[in-house]
Design a protein around this motif. Structure first.
Motif, short mmCIF file in Angstrom:
data_model
loop_
_atom_site.label_atom_id
_atom_site.label_comp_id
_atom_site.label_asym_id
_atom_site.label_seq_id
_atom_site.Cartn_x
_atom_site.Cartn_y
_atom_site.Cartn_z
N GLY A 565 -3.14 16.15 9.63
CA GLY A 565 -1.88 15.42 9.69
C GLY A 565 -2.04 14.05 10.33
O GLY A 565 -1.19 13.20 10.17
N GLY A 566 -3.15 13.85 11.06
CA GLY A 566 -3.41 12.52 11.60
C GLY A 566 -2.90 12.31 13.02
O GLY A 566 -2.90 11.19 13.51
N LEU A 613 -0.55 8.60 17.43
CA LEU A 613 -1.50 7.57 17.87
C LEU A 613 -0.84 6.63 18.88
O LEU A 613 -1.40 6.34 19.94
CB LEU A 613 -1.97 6.78 16.63
CG LEU A 613 -3.02 5.70 16.87
CD1 LEU A 613 -4.27 6.29 17.48
CD2 LEU A 613 -3.38 5.02 15.55
N HIS A 812 0.17 2.95 14.77
CA HIS A 812 -0.12 3.34 13.39
C HIS A 812 -0.01 2.16 12.44
O HIS A 812 -0.88 1.93 11.61
CB HIS A 812 0.78 4.48 12.94
CG HIS A 812 0.43 4.99 11.57
ND1 HIS A 812 -0.74 5.67 11.32
CD2 HIS A 812 1.05 4.86 10.38
CE1 HIS A 812 -0.81 5.96 10.03
NE2 HIS A 812 0.26 5.47 9.43
N PHE A 813 1.09 1.39 12.54
CA PHE A 813 1.26 0.26 11.62
C PHE A 813 0.99 -1.05 12.34
O PHE A 813 1.58 -1.33 13.39
CB PHE A 813 2.71 0.21 11.11
CG PHE A 813 3.05 1.35 10.20
CD1 PHE A 813 2.43 1.49 8.96
CD2 PHE A 813 4.02 2.27 10.57
CE1 PHE A 813 2.77 2.54 8.13
CE2 PHE A 813 4.36 3.32 9.73
CZ PHE A 813 3.73 3.45 8.50
N VAL A 814 0.17 -1.88 11.75
CA VAL A 814 -0.12 -3.17 12.37
C VAL A 814 1.13 -4.05 12.33
O VAL A 814 1.38 -4.84 13.24
CB VAL A 814 -1.34 -3.84 11.68
CG1 VAL A 814 -1.02 -4.23 10.24
CG2 VAL A 814 -1.79 -5.06 12.44
N GLU A 819 6.64 1.87 15.20
CA GLU A 819 6.98 2.98 14.31
C GLU A 819 5.87 4.00 14.23
O GLU A 819 4.70 3.65 14.20
CB GLU A 819 7.27 2.46 12.89
CG GLU A 819 8.66 1.90 12.76
CD GLU A 819 8.93 1.39 11.36
OE1 GLU A 819 8.58 2.11 10.39
OE2 GLU A 819 9.47 0.28 11.24
N ASP A 821 3.88 7.22 12.25
CA ASP A 821 3.58 7.57 10.86
C ASP A 821 4.63 8.56 10.35
O ASP A 821 4.69 9.70 10.82
CB ASP A 821 2.17 8.18 10.79
CG ASP A 821 1.80 8.56 9.37
OD1 ASP A 821 2.65 8.42 8.47
OD2 ASP A 821 0.64 8.98 9.17
N PRO A 822 5.46 8.14 9.40
CA PRO A 822 6.53 9.03 8.95
C PRO A 822 6.03 10.22 8.15
O PRO A 822 6.77 11.18 7.93
CB PRO A 822 7.40 8.12 8.08
CG PRO A 822 6.49 7.02 7.63
CD PRO A 822 5.46 6.85 8.70
N THR A 823 4.76 10.19 7.73
CA THR A 823 4.28 11.32 6.93
C THR A 823 3.85 12.50 7.79
O THR A 823 3.58 13.58 7.29
CB THR A 823 3.09 10.91 6.03
OG1 THR A 823 2.00 10.56 6.87
CG2 THR A 823 3.45 9.74 5.14
#
Ligand code: SRM
Ligand SMILES: Cc1cc2nc3c(=O)[nH]c(=O)nc-3n(C[C@H](O)[C@H](O)[C@H](O)COP(=O)(O)OP(=O)(O)OC[C@H]3O[C@@H](n4cnc5c(N)ncnc54)[C@H](O)[C@@H]3O)c2cc1C
Ligand code: SF4
Ligand code: FES
Lengths: 839, 124
Positions: A565-566, A613, A812-814, A819, A821-823
């Protein structure tokens, strides 16, 4: 001269391959195959369900047939043979003349007479077509069953698991599994293991009918009981495909096999049969290796008919049916006469019901020769035992040694590759002898396993012989005085040990510097972590320093273990497993706040799972304030030093094992090595801390400590060996310093201490000489080096959260740093949560 | 400035992802584009930029941006952090085993800004 081959399966193809290699002048070859695909690797058919596509299974591409002048007709079965006119008639209407006809029609799945087998949802397991059908049907249903508990049936059941049918049933008529290969105890053991893997096995069960209207809905058994199931695979044995032979009046056996002589010739001298359709000496050989041998026999025979001078004649005289199964989750092998018994036979049995290991060897009464045997749970000795059996090699004085794990300090007693005779068959699939493998090294310059595979074809079949091929290669190269270089990857022409020396000599501190000075190209996922580990072992600097951050393995780069799942896990160090109530409360609070799943680990500490993360730096800030440090659960570094409660509380305790474990853990924390290192300290020989399973383990004695080294848990457990006895605390640390430095300097990447020792010439005695007697004269230097690593220690999580450049990477997002990771998805589990399964 | 994959169509939109210094040298970051995730890599050693889907086709994990880049016979590739399956950064083809190929996108850098070229049909 026209040769027509009927059947383009494994053996039919092998015949073509061997025939064209002989370059016989004036022959024309035509092949008719019933299936739509050119011959493919049926043995590895099930890997289709693990994602291999069918071109990956192809034995040769259609262009290979063209280039070799073979005229290949696929999807066009031969329907009749006219022996008097020497013609074949095919489905698509060809009528073709032959001088020699080779039947390689294989076999088909045997379908027992059960009412309702024609229903939708009932499948066989033999061809790619079958697999496509199974795959698309399985996608729609939930439950599945296999009839047949033999080799193939069990493989089919595993395939059902791969297809997402979580608990397949296996129905076996006989009282036990694999009755042809295994004895009762072995079957029982296998049954337990397979049940553990999720199979439900019904032995002694006779299926009398298939329930359902058009589609199968269940099975009816003879005893009146029934089982609900959405689909069924029938794998109840094979029937040779001799229908053509029967029709044209060749002699066939009871169940359809085409009768052949020692040259594979049928009762018509122009017609031959090879592979699974051939009945030799009233026997069908349902494995690929004997089929390949038949192909070789026939090619030699045809060559000698047409070419002068002839080759040495070759006859088929039967074939060893030893097998090692590729059942996933456990090893199963049987060889020679697995059931040999009686007055002139000594049966030696080793059984460990906890580990699921059963080994039986049958030895001649005088103890000299191996007659056969069965291996369950651990078949690592299969190849050597098979060779010992087939080549009638004398057994060691205590024959039981060949199945016992190597004892302390001693090398394996059984026959090594070196003792095999030159003509020992190493690769039985391709019929390659020891001599030809050695010669490919000496005469043809093959110095990698891949080169040997190409040159001799050894290991290209089932692949089971590859470890022996490698041993032979190494042995032959050594005999030639060649130094075997174990280079890192295409970017570095050095072994890890050489590279470490060079990096040290040149004082290189970043991955790029090492690559520029000692390597070539742009690096890869093999050399980056290996070099990073060397740099860390040498200088013990913060591993995420700019320039080194992206050359770390993913877990090291984010200082946490990545999970399904990360998300990541968080494991603070809890030295010796000792923890205050306050710290326990902190862990509880942090886990609560960030929604983490918590678990006591097998390493006596607490793991918090499911951290995003972006949350990692915040979680760690709170832990660090409470006095925690990184536990390096993500690194090839010191993990835990477990302890038992020891003399402070325990009535048997001889020394204070907790204090000593904490001391040892704090000394080596953060130390990076070729692989992870674990330790434990027990307060007495009852060994509650399991020190003898660790890379280095310490056990209290009346007089001090016993130091054990090179133990391992994991997939190949190994007990640690005694390095020094009754030493005091200071000496013990000194020896560990030396031991660890020696390991760090000389081990290959990702090699645990146990494997490192197993490869060390001279074994534990040599290691003891180096560490205790300082035979290399390195001890003083190593102690100094270790001390400087110890002094350079800093908690890397602390360093990371204090450095804004590093901290920035934990999102997670540069372009949307806040935010998550919505997944990432969780599901509830008991009173906590778990990550959603992967798709 | 580098620009790969000349096949970018006229209709491509250039999406401003981030600034050069936001991307780890010789590493990757994940870019949010609507509901999609794109992995953006700065192969500093070769002075090349690459962009691919962030999802690894093996187990459908949003992870490629956290993988390690490198080369295989000069071909730039990315190794997934989960099971180290590798994919060509140029063609997206799987270089280890038979996972299906990953999508790649063109990248351009102007005035310190990094742009990813999104075709109309590329991202839903
Ligand atoms: C958390 C834990 C399981 C648990 O819930 O108890 C665990 C979890 C993992 N182990 Fe372990 N091992 C854990 C104790 C063990 C033990 C028991 C022990 O240390 O006493 C062993 C056997 C002892 C040994 O290592 O010799 C063990 C043998 C392995 C191995 C096999 C090593 C080998 O030499 O064969 C691996 C795979 C590897 O390292 O290559 C592994 C790898 C892993 C990894 C890191 C797999 C991965 O790469 O993701 C798991 C990470 C989970 C995570 O996300 O955090 N883990 N693992 C334990 C953490 C202990 C700790 O506090 O740090
Ligand atoms: C799932 C599975 C796993 C296996 N695992 C192992 C293993 O681990 N080890 C091992 O040694 N063996 C294994 N085997 C057995 C091995 O695959 C066979 O021994 C081998 O394929 C036999 O080769 P063959 O050429 O005789 O028959 P096949 O490979 O069956 O080829 C015969 C071909 O002839 C075709 N044919 C039949 N009649 C006609 C006709 N009239 N005209 C034209 N073509 C015709 C058939 O369609 C078929 O394509 C396994 C088999 C299966 C199905
Ligand atoms: S045993 Fe396997 S599944 Fe369990 S934690 Fe260790 S690595 Fe993960
Ligand atoms: S999820 Fe990427 S390699 Fe497995």
């Amino acid at each position: 001269m026209r040769i027509i081959v009927v059947g383009n399966g494994m053996v039919g193809y092998k015949f073509c391959e061997k025939l064209v290699a002989k370059k016989i002048p004036g022959i024309q070859i035509s092949v008719f195959g019933e299936e739509q695909y050119p011959a493919y690797d049926r043995v590895h058919l099930s890997s289709f369900f693990e994602g291999k596509d069918i071109t990956g299974l192809e034995l040769a591409s259609p262009s290979w047939y063209r280039e070799n002048g073979i005229d290949l007709h696929l999807g066009d079965p031969v329907q009749a043979i006219n022996r008097s006119a020497k013609l074949v008639h095919t489905f698509k209407g060809f009528v073709k003349h032959y001088d020699i006809l080779v039947m390689a029609t294989g076999s088909s799945a045997f379908v027992p007479r059960i009412e309702g087998v024609e229903k939708e949802g009932v499948f066989l397991y033999r061809t790619i077509e079958d697999l496509y059908l199974i795959q698309s049907y399985a996608a729609k249903v939930k439950t599945g069953t296999v009839i047949g508990g033999g080799l193939l049936g069990l493989e089919a059941a595993k395939a059902l698991i791969d297809l997402g049918i979580s608990n397949p049933h296996v129905i076996e008529f006989a009282p036990r599994l694999m009755p042809r290969q295994l004895d009762e105890v072995a079957s029982e053991m296998l049954l337990t293991t397979l049940t553990g893997l999720g199979l439900t096995i019904h032995t002694n069960t006779n299926t009398s009918g298939i329930l359902g209207k058009n589609q199968i809905t269940g099975l009816q058994f003879a005893d009146g009981s029934s089982l609900q199931t959405d689909m069924l695979i029938i794998s109840a044995g094979i029937r040779p495909r001799g229908e053509l032979a029967v029709e044209c009046g060749l002699e066939t056996g009871m169940n359809g096999g085409v009768v052949v002589n020692n040259f594979m010739q049928t009762t018509d001298p122009s017609i031959y049969a090879i592979g699974e359709c051939a009945l030799y000496n009233e026997m069908i050989y349902g494995l690929v290796a004997p089929g390949y041998e038949m192909a070789e026999v026939l090619v030699t025979h045809l060559y000698n008919m047409m070419v002068k001078p002839p080759l040495p004649a070759r006859e088929f005289t039967g074939f060893d049916m030893s097998t090692r199964l590729k059942l996933v989750g456990t090893d199963v092998a049987s060889f020679g006469d697995p059931f040999a018994d009686g007055e002139n036979v000594r049966n030696i049995v080793l059984k460990d019901s906890v580990k699921g290991i059963y080994k039986r060897i049958n030895v001649s009464a005088d103890g000299k020769y191996l007659l056969g045997g069965i291996l369950i749970g651990d078949a690592t000795q299969y190849n050597l035992l098979l060779q010992t059996c087939k080549n009638k090699i004398l057994l060691p004085p205590h024959p039981e040694d060949v199945i016992l794990p190597a004892r302390e300090g001693k090398k394996e007693e059984g026959a090594g590759v070196t003792t095999l005779p030159d003509d020992a068959l190493i690769c039985s699939c391709e019929g390659v002898s020891k001599l030809s493998i050695c010669q490919s090294v000496t005469d043809k310059g093959c110095e990698t396993v891949d080169a040997i595979k190409k040159c001799t074809k050894a290991g290209t079949g089932c692949g089971g012989c590859l470890p022996m091929v490698k041993d032979l290669m190494v042995y032959t190269m050594k005999q030639q005085g060649k130094y075997i270089r174990n280079v890192l990857c295409e970017h570095f022409d050095y072994s890890r040990q050489e590279l470490l020396d060079l990096v040290k000599l040149h004082e290189l501190k970043t991955y790029d510097a090492v690559l520029n000075q000692l390597g070539k190209g742009d690096g890869c996922e093999v050399c980056k972590p290996a070099v990073s580990s060397i740099i860390a072992s040498l200088w013990n600097e913060m591993i995420l320093k700019k320039g080194n951050d992206t050359s770390q393995d993913s877990n090291d780069r984010f200082l946490a273990n990545i999970q399904k799942g990360g998300t990541y896990s968080v494991v603070p160090r809890i030295p010796g497993g000792e923890i205050t109530p306050e710290k326990l409360i902190t862990i509880g609070k942090v886990a609560q706040k960030y929604g983490l799943y918590t678990k006591i680990t097998g390493g006596q500490r607490i793991d918090m799972f499911g951290a995003h993360l972006g949350d990692l730096p915040f979680i760690w800030s709170e832990l660090i304030v409470a006095g925690f440090e990184s536990g390096h659960a993500y690194g090839k570094a010191l993990r835990t030093v477990k302890s038992c409660v020891g003399s402070t509380w325990c009535r048997f305790g001889l020394q204070d094992s907790v204090s000593y474990a904490i001391r040892v853990e704090e000394r080596y924390r953060g130390l990076r090595a070729p692989h992870k290192i674990k330790s434990a300290v027990s307060g007495c020989i009852r060994e509650c801390a399991e020190a003898q399973s660790k890379d280095f383990g310490i056990i209290a004695t009346e007089k001090g400590w016993n130091l054990y080294v090179c133990g391992n848990g994991g997939s190949k457990p190994q007990h640690a060996l005694l390095l020094a006895a009754d030493i005091d605390s200071e000496t013990c640390i000194k020896y560990i310093d030396r031991f660890l430095m020696f390991y760090i300097r000389t081990a290959d990447p990702l090699t645990r201490t146990a494997t490192w020792l197993n490869k060390m010439e001279g074994g534990i005695d040599y290691l003891r000489n180096v560490v205790v007697n300082d035979s290399l004269g390195m001890a003083a230097q190593w102690e100094v080096e270790m001390q400087s690593l110890v002094d350079a220690y800093q908690c890397e999580w602390k360093a990371a959260i204090e450095n804004p450049e590093i901290r920035k990477r934990f999102s997670h997002f540069v372009n949307a740093p806040d935010e998550k990771d919505p997944t990432v998805q969780f599901e509830p589990l008991r009173d906590q949560k778990k990550v959603a399964n992967w798709k | 400035m580098t620009q790969q994959k000349e096949t970018a169509l006229e209709s491509d939109r250039w999406f401003a992802a981030c600034r050069v210094e936001d991307v780890a040298e010789n590493g990757g970051v994940c870019v949010k584009y609507g509901d999609s995730q794109i992995a953006l890599f700065y192969f500093t050693r070769r002075n090349e930029w690459y962009a691919t889907q962030n999802e690894c086709p093996h187990k459908k994990q949003m992870a490629l941006s956290r993988g390690m880049i490198g080369t295989k016979n000069e071909e730039p590739k990315i190794a997934c952090p989960f099971h180290k399956k590798t994919f060509s950064l140029v063609t997206g083809e799987c270089l280890s085993g038979d996972e299906c190929a990953i999508k790649t996108y063109p990248v351009k850098v102007e005035n310190g800004r990094v742009y990813i070229g999104i075709g109309q049909n590329d991202v839903s």
